[in-house]
Design an enzyme around this catalytic site. Sequence first.
Site, PDB file in Angstrom:
ATOM      1  N   CYS A 237     -25.395 -24.626  47.662  1.00 43.84           N
ATOM      2  CA  CYS A 237     -25.483 -23.462  47.125  1.00 43.84           C
ATOM      3  C   CYS A 237     -26.251 -22.273  47.426  1.00 43.84           C
ATOM      4  O   CYS A 237     -25.654 -21.112  47.731  1.00 43.84           O
ATOM      5  CB  CYS A 237     -26.025 -23.774  45.663  1.00 43.84           C
ATOM      6  N   HIS A 238     -27.418 -22.596  47.810  1.00 40.41           N
ATOM      7  CA  HIS A 238     -28.226 -21.416  48.476  1.00 40.41           C
ATOM      8  C   HIS A 238     -29.222 -21.923  49.691  1.00 40.41           C
ATOM      9  O   HIS A 238     -30.047 -21.281  49.865  1.00 40.41           O
ATOM     10  CB  HIS A 238     -29.290 -20.934  47.313  1.00 40.41           C
ATOM     11  N   GLY A 239     -28.511 -22.965  50.223  1.00 43.51           N
ATOM     12  CA  GLY A 239     -29.270 -23.189  51.561  1.00 43.51           C
ATOM     13  C   GLY A 239     -30.475 -23.921  51.463  1.00 43.51           C
ATOM     14  O   GLY A 239     -31.380 -23.527  52.410  1.00 43.51           O
TER      15      GLY A 239
ATOM     16  N   PRO B  26     -34.715 -21.876  49.547  1.00 48.78           N
ATOM     17  CA  PRO B  26     -35.317 -21.508  48.468  1.00 48.78           C
ATOM     18  C   PRO B  26     -35.973 -22.377  47.515  1.00 48.78           C
ATOM     19  O   PRO B  26     -36.746 -22.154  46.410  1.00 48.78           O
ATOM     20  CB  PRO B  26     -34.250 -20.641  47.888  1.00 48.78           C
TER      21      PRO B  26
END
Lengths: 169, 259, 419
Positions: free
Chosen positions: A133-135, A148
């Site tokens: 999703c956001h690494g 994150p």
Amino acid sequence: MSENKIKRRDFLFTATYAVGAVGVGATVWPMIDQMNPDASVKALASTEVDVSSVSPGKTITVLWRGKPVFIRRRTQEEIQEAKAVKMEELKHPEKDEDRAKNPEWLVMLGVCTHLGCVPLDQKGDYNGWFCPCHGSHYDISGRIRKGPAPTNMEIPEYNFVNSNTIKIG
Amino acid sequence: MKNFLRILPIIILIIGFSTKLNSAEKVEYLKTNWSFKGPFGKFDRGALQRGYQVYTEVCASCHSMKYLSYRNLAEKGGPEFSEAQAKAIAASFEVKDGPNADGEMFTRPGKLSDKFVMPYDNVKAAQAANGGAYPPDMSVLVKARGGGVDYIYSLLQGYEDPPSGVTLDDGVYYNKYMYGNKIKMPNQLSDGLVEYADGTKATVEQMSKDVTTFLMWSAEPHLESRHQMGFKAIVYLIILTILVYFSMKRIWSRIETEV
Amino acid sequence: MSEHEYIPKSKFGKWFNDRLPLLTLANHLTDYPTPKNLNYWWTFGGILTFCLITQIVTGLVLAMHYIAHADMAFDSVEHIMRDVNYGWLIRYIHANGASMFFLAVYIHIFRSLFYGSYKAPREIIWIIGIIIYLLMMAAAFLGYVLPWGQMSFWGATVITNLFSAIPLVGEGIVTWLWGGYSVDNPTLTRFFTLHYLIPFLILGLVVLHIWALHVPGNNNPVGIDIQKPSKDTVPFHPYIVIKDGFALLMFMIVFAFFVFYTPNILGHADNYIEANPLVTPAHIVPEWYLLPFYAILRSVPDKLLGVVAMLSAILILAALPWLDTSKIRSAVFRPLYRQFYWILVADVLILGYVGAMPAEGLYLLIARVATAYYFIHFLVILPILGFKEKTIPVPLSITDPVLGGSPNLALAKKNKFEN
């Protein structure tokens, strides 16, 4: 009107308001509490998993409380690697010993601590998990290394009922 | 209001008329003291535990209780078996589960979260095994019968030889409390049928009372908290009503009008 | 309406109120001049508002747990009763709330009948009220179907079959209502949808009902027009608010008694048996609040005419402002009407009673006589009574025990000056 009389009136009205407010509160609570997990959901809070068929280096995913739980049987190299990581390299320092009671088995909630996606197995820069999703990159102990996500993946309450069975919850 | 008094005789007449008519049709049920009746009524734990025993040993071979789970047996306001006892009870049943990783169904010992195991897989199977009559699910049975607990309690003890002139088909029995007097369930209870763990003498009357209490709980598992909460709610409302009454008097005293 | 222009005190209040006059509305509602002689029968408007809100809130909660599917509806209701936190409480409030709602609405309607509140200039309030009442019956019927017990299923079957009485298209309409060839899953899901919708329609109509009320203002036990504001009125807040609150609390005690101690007494045992399309319960009756109309339906031996009679029994009420020809509103000053009023009350009670009994023998005879009288009351007695009745002189104002008042305000004013 004498001062005494005013005081008594104030007391009567205040008491009425106060008692009324208590009742409103007591009425509102059931309407709120009904949205909490009900008795049948709470009763399902634990699940037992047979892990006898999991070979080293493999991960199985089981459903617990509607969320995926990763159960990985780690190889000796992986255990070495997880233990070798220095605490100062970690964003959320936790020893591998504290995360895996039995170093061979890592039992972990398969939910990225960033926004709740399910990370992919054996992906990412740290040979562990990678959240598409956001690494966010997690290592083989499920600890956050890059990206994150603020914390390591959560370890649920679990114990070994016998050498082949894990009880989660 | 005066006119209200004039129609009062009519209302009384209607009520009197209706009770008279109803009593003509109704059978008098057997009476017993139910501990759960009345605004402060609570279940008798012993009766609930014994009732559960009667249910499992006698009724459960035909009657399901599909809305109960084994965890309910340990819950507050119920039979209140200890958690360990409830777990042992659950584990004594084989529960169908699956499919497993191979796609097959399997059986395992029951857990607290499991529903009561049903004697038949479905209604059709139940009918087939019982000469076409479906033994009703008993979870809410007490609420599903007009006479409630008194009816069930009486029915269990209401088996008699049919009066002369009444012929019964095969598999049909005479029960003086059953609607139409014909029932497809044979008499189940006899003195000493079960051996109560707490040493209570297992008379037919005792077993009927215990199992009916158990059924009342299964139909209304929150009866105790309902009674307790009701008492608090009504006391609270009366207090607030009194306060509001005096506040109202005070406010209306500002103008010279009777309220 | 209050005469004075309301100006908010704070600067922000004024700024806001110039753009959206909510404060003016609030001020109108609190200052609203209300006759000071309203008795406790007038508190049922507030009680009904409470009932509606209670039903909407508890219904919303139940809808979070209920499953509108023929295979799961009954199970989901049991799930609510057993597992959902306070589910039993919320469901019992909702189920008994329907009965309490009807109890209150019947008192409200009969209050209106006694004090002539339906008469000019309040016809629109009355007609909106009749529509609300019709919608309430629809909502109650639809809601009763949702637990999918035996009474739900067979009640739905019987009531929807009423439409088959319509010549030519009747059968088609029934099939359309069902979405199949019998009451089944499609019927349940659409009934759930409509049951969810109707309370909000009622809420909207209640706003109109109150709006229409605030134009002429409340009727009162004396039934005369009064000047507003005057010494005959009090501001709605705090005088009427506290009085309504007091009455509401008394009502809630009764309500609580039902919910906590006899939650199933107003329901029917058969509805705890899951719906079975193969077996009809031995004795099928509607909920108590629909019994009088059920009696009227059954008292007519013809299918179509029975349905027509039942519908007319409700719709006739809409024509009441014109059927009642008397110029005097309150029954206090109409000695003859007062007698007939109480006979009507008894008649409706009798209809309710025979509605619960099997439609045969003496019951059927009583039902027929009572039905006939019901219509005679509205169609014959009321129109004639207005011309023939010798009424008692009406006072001029609530405060002054001076006689010679009239429902016509202009006339009353003129009389006052002349006196």
